[in-house]
Write an enzyme that holds these catalytic residues in place. Structure first.
Site, PDB file in Angstrom:
ATOM      1  N   TYR A  86       0.840  -1.206   0.000  1.00 52.78           N
ATOM      2  CA  TYR A  86       0.000   0.000   0.000  1.00 52.78           C
ATOM      3  C   TYR A  86       0.874   1.255   0.000  1.00 52.78           C
ATOM      4  O   TYR A  86       0.611   2.201  -0.755  1.00 52.78           O
ATOM      5  CB  TYR A  86      -0.911  -0.020   1.225  1.00 52.78           C
ATOM      6  N   LYS A 122       0.856   4.012  -3.142  1.00 56.68           N
ATOM      7  CA  LYS A 122       0.467   5.392  -2.879  1.00 56.68           C
ATOM      8  C   LYS A 122       1.616   6.367  -3.195  1.00 56.68           C
ATOM      9  O   LYS A 122       1.385   7.477  -3.651  1.00 56.68           O
ATOM     10  CB  LYS A 122      -0.001   5.548  -1.433  1.00 56.68           C
TER      11      LYS A 122
END
Length: 256
Positions: free
Chosen positions: A160, A164
């Site tokens: 993640y 991002k």
């Protein structure tokens, strides 16, 4: 400065992941600022009366089936927005999510691919699908939802954090390539926000206390409207000279 500098009247917007949490707050904030809003929904049958609420504000709303991991749905949603509204001025890539707290050495290929598809691949191809119309009109505002996780290392969230960070850098690349067409591209990077997606982890009092401590300046969990206001700003005339930036909305977490 005139309050009209933050006005989105006459603009049309497409917001992905609009059903709940940040997406819902952004959609309502756009409608309140005067924009008509297409709602990208993973399940178009479940908008929880969002379209009705937007119409009650006097704006048009268009619920759309748009699972951003399915590229045919991404293209179809952009095409439907253009057909219904005649233009697509503002694109907010909010859809995203992670696989939960999993040590890097235990991440499966399927979990890796799903996190990549929803957060980064979907964002890229939504931008690409919107580009032609924005270029033809000589105007566009793109806001991608990144995360503070793209700036700091969070244990158990390596994939993640990686994607991002990729969203923020993609934003810079698009800003440089597409600025010549009157298109700006920016991102917002929120901390933990009180949404259905964070409800489970924040219900753990030990985890919540740690998060509030790390939010160094304000020591509290954020609210969806605190992100939505920043997105409205980045799409408004007040931000017309801002592009390629990631606006960190983290209560001070990353300045420690």
């Amino acid at each position: 400065m005139s309050s009209g500098r933050f006005d989105l009247s006459g603009r049309t917007a497409l917001i992905t992941g609009a059903a709940r949490g940040l997406g819902r707050a952004i959609a309502l904030a756009f409608a309140e600022a005067g924009a008509d809003v297409a709602l990208g929904l993973r399940d178009v049958s479940r908008d929880d009366s969002l379209a009705e609420e937007i119409r009650s504000l006097g704006r048009r709303a268009l619920p759309l089936q748009m699972d951003v991991s399915q590229l045919d749905q991404v293209k179809a949603a952009v095409a439907a927005t253009l057909e219904e509204f005649g233009a697509l001025d503002l694109l907010v890539n909010n859809a995203g999510g992670g696989a939960g707290h999993v040590p890097a050495e235990e991440v499966s290929l399927d979990a890796f691919q799903q996190t990549l598809d929803v957060n980064l691949r979907g964002t890229f191809f939504a931008c690409q699908a919107a580009f032609t119309s924005m270029r033809e009109r000589g105007f566009g505002r793109i806001v991608n939802v990144s995360s503070q996780a793209g700036l700091v290392a969070l244990p158990g969230e390596a994939v993640y954090c990686m994607v991002k960070a990729g969203v923020s850098h993609l934003t810079r690349c698009l800003a440089v390539e597409w600025g010549q067409y009157g298109i700006t591209a920016n991102a917002v990077a929120p901390t933990y926000i009180r949404t259905p997606g964070t409800e489970r982890s924040l219900s753990d009092p030990i985890f919540r206390a740690d998060v509030e401590e790390r939010i160094a300046a304000l020591h509290r969990i954020g609210e969806p409207d605190e992100v939505a206001g920043a997105v409205v700003f980045l799409c408004s005339p007040a931000a017309s000279l801002i592009t390629g930036e990631t606006l960190v909305i983290d209560g001070g977490w990353t300045v420690r």
